[in-house]
Design an enzyme around this catalytic site. Sequence first.
Site, PDB file in Angstrom:
ATOM      1  N   HIS A  48      11.758  -3.283  -3.230  1.00 49.22           N
ATOM      2  CA  HIS A  48      10.868  -2.123  -3.084  1.00 49.22           C
ATOM      3  C   HIS A  48       9.866  -2.064  -4.236  1.00 49.22           C
ATOM      4  O   HIS A  48       8.690  -1.766  -4.052  1.00 49.22           O
ATOM      5  CB  HIS A  48      11.677  -0.818  -3.041  1.00 49.22           C
ATOM      6  CG  HIS A  48      12.599  -0.732  -1.869  1.00 49.22           C
ATOM      7  ND1 HIS A  48      12.248  -1.159  -0.618  1.00 49.22           N
ATOM      8  CD2 HIS A  48      13.875  -0.264  -1.760  1.00 49.22           C
ATOM      9  CE1 HIS A  48      13.258  -0.959   0.220  1.00 49.22           C
ATOM     10  NE2 HIS A  48      14.264  -0.423  -0.459  1.00 49.22           N
ATOM     11  N   LEU A  97     -12.886   4.210  -0.337  1.00 51.69           N
ATOM     12  CA  LEU A  97     -11.714   3.894   0.503  1.00 51.69           C
ATOM     13  C   LEU A  97     -10.752   5.081   0.577  1.00 51.69           C
ATOM     14  O   LEU A  97     -10.437   5.690  -0.450  1.00 51.69           O
ATOM     15  CB  LEU A  97     -10.971   2.684  -0.088  1.00 51.69           C
ATOM     16  CG  LEU A  97      -9.619   2.324   0.546  1.00 51.69           C
ATOM     17  CD1 LEU A  97      -9.805   1.692   1.920  1.00 51.69           C
ATOM     18  CD2 LEU A  97      -8.824   1.379  -0.357  1.00 51.69           C
ATOM     19  N   ASP A 141       7.089  -4.144   5.908  1.00 51.54           N
ATOM     20  CA  ASP A 141       8.502  -4.454   6.113  1.00 51.54           C
ATOM     21  C   ASP A 141       8.918  -5.720   5.341  1.00 51.54           C
ATOM     22  O   ASP A 141       8.070  -6.576   5.071  1.00 51.54           O
ATOM     23  CB  ASP A 141       8.726  -4.641   7.617  1.00 51.54           C
ATOM     24  CG  ASP A 141      10.155  -4.366   8.026  1.00 51.54           C
ATOM     25  OD1 ASP A 141      10.981  -3.999   7.157  1.00 51.54           O
ATOM     26  OD2 ASP A 141      10.456  -4.527   9.217  1.00 51.54           O
TER      27      ASP A 141
HETATM   28  C1  V07 Z   1       7.056   2.507  -1.550  1.00 52.05           C
HETATM   29  C2  V07 Z   1       6.647   0.063  -1.916  1.00 52.05           C
HETATM   30  C3  V07 Z   1       5.878  -0.555  -0.774  1.00 52.05           C
HETATM   31  C4  V07 Z   1       6.774  -1.176   0.259  1.00 52.05           C
HETATM   32  C5  V07 Z   1       7.471  -0.186   1.113  1.00 52.05           C
HETATM   33  C6  V07 Z   1       8.705   0.507   0.572  1.00 52.05           C
HETATM   34  C7  V07 Z   1       8.724   0.775  -0.896  1.00 52.05           C
HETATM   35  C8  V07 Z   1       3.828   3.036  -2.862  1.00 52.05           C
HETATM   36  C9  V07 Z   1       4.184   4.331  -2.563  1.00 52.05           C
HETATM   37  C10 V07 Z   1       3.388   5.538  -2.687  1.00 52.05           C
HETATM   38  C11 V07 Z   1       3.545   6.594  -1.808  1.00 52.05           C
HETATM   39  C12 V07 Z   1       2.754   7.727  -1.906  1.00 52.05           C
HETATM   40  C13 V07 Z   1       1.786   7.780  -2.882  1.00 52.05           C
HETATM   41  C14 V07 Z   1       1.616   6.753  -3.763  1.00 52.05           C
HETATM   42  C15 V07 Z   1       2.415   5.624  -3.672  1.00 52.05           C
HETATM   43  C16 V07 Z   1       5.489   4.233  -2.054  1.00 52.05           C
HETATM   44  C17 V07 Z   1       7.506   4.831  -1.152  1.00 52.05           C
HETATM   45  C18 V07 Z   1       7.905   3.511  -1.115  1.00 52.05           C
HETATM   46  C19 V07 Z   1       8.416   5.898  -0.663  1.00 52.05           C
HETATM   47  F1  V07 Z   1       1.002   8.879  -2.979  1.00 52.05           F
HETATM   48  N1  V07 Z   1       4.804   2.206  -2.553  1.00 52.05           N
HETATM   49  N2  V07 Z   1       5.834   2.913  -2.065  1.00 52.05           N
HETATM   50  N3  V07 Z   1       6.304   5.197  -1.609  1.00 52.05           N
HETATM   51  N4  V07 Z   1       7.466   1.182  -1.504  1.00 52.05           N
END
Ligand code: V07
Length: 263
Positions: A54, A148, A37
């Site tokens: 983000h 991991l 968050d």
């Molecule tokens: C998102 C970055 C981290 C903070 C939270 C909100 C924004 C990595 C992924 C991701 C998801 C699935 C995957 C590989 C990477 C991601 C979303 C948002 C929707 F297989 N960061 N991140 N997905 N944020």
Amino acid sequence: MLDKLIRKKGGEPKTDNADRQLLDETAIPGHVAIIMDGNGRWAKKRSLPRIAGHHEGMKTVRKITREADRLGIKVLTLYAFSTENWKRPKPEVEFLMRLPEEFLGTYLPELVERNVRVRMIGDHEHLPPHTRRAITRAMDETAGNDGLILNFAMNYGSRAEITEAVRTIAKAVAENRVKAEDIDESMITDALMTAELPEPDLLIRTSGEVRLSNFMLWQLAYTEFWFTDTLWPDFNEDRLQEAIGVYQARSRRYGGVDKEDTD
Ligand code: V07
């Protein structure tokens, strides 16, 4: 005993070592779950658009994945997108739905090289096809890895997960494959999307909010919680070690007595 203690290694020289932790490497939590968050707030503080937060948060995902791996954590679950997040402005949702592709486009080779296995919990059927494709490909390409487990909660909601589990079991009862009186906790655990994973040992939530926000309600029944005011883009190796240090201090305090009978 001293040789069982490890000190954070590498990184730039620090002027202040106070945040460096001595961790007991025999008591590293097996499964750490994180509610990431504070990305929007991080951006706002810098007069940047929320999406900049983000994007910065995505870099923290890479940093913390590497550190979790280095510390010997077995499963890292990251809450990337909740079922509630669809209520955000459409351009923000569209940006978020591009992040898995960008993350994997940049880091999938590194994950493969580091023997990381990518997994996902949540409703993938209602993700945009481009998002789903990227995640499916990453899961396929890392399916044979046994290091991991990097488990993304994507379009995840715990009540929806439990509801689906109840439906699965109800169907089995209706078809006479299961007797209602034989339903027990393990049957419910096995019907959840986390069936193959151990329960989280440690839950971290960043950015000062002290709520579960519909995250892993069943799985967190016995988990230690650690909350920090640090915003997710500012979260780093030292903060993760601090959380694990607190977790270890709590475990030591139980000192052999039953965890649920410490009064
Ligand atoms: C998102 C970055 C981290 C903070 C939270 C909100 C924004 C990595 C992924 C991701 C998801 C699935 C995957 C590989 C990477 C991601 C979303 C948002 C929707 F297989 N960061 N991140 N997905 N944020």
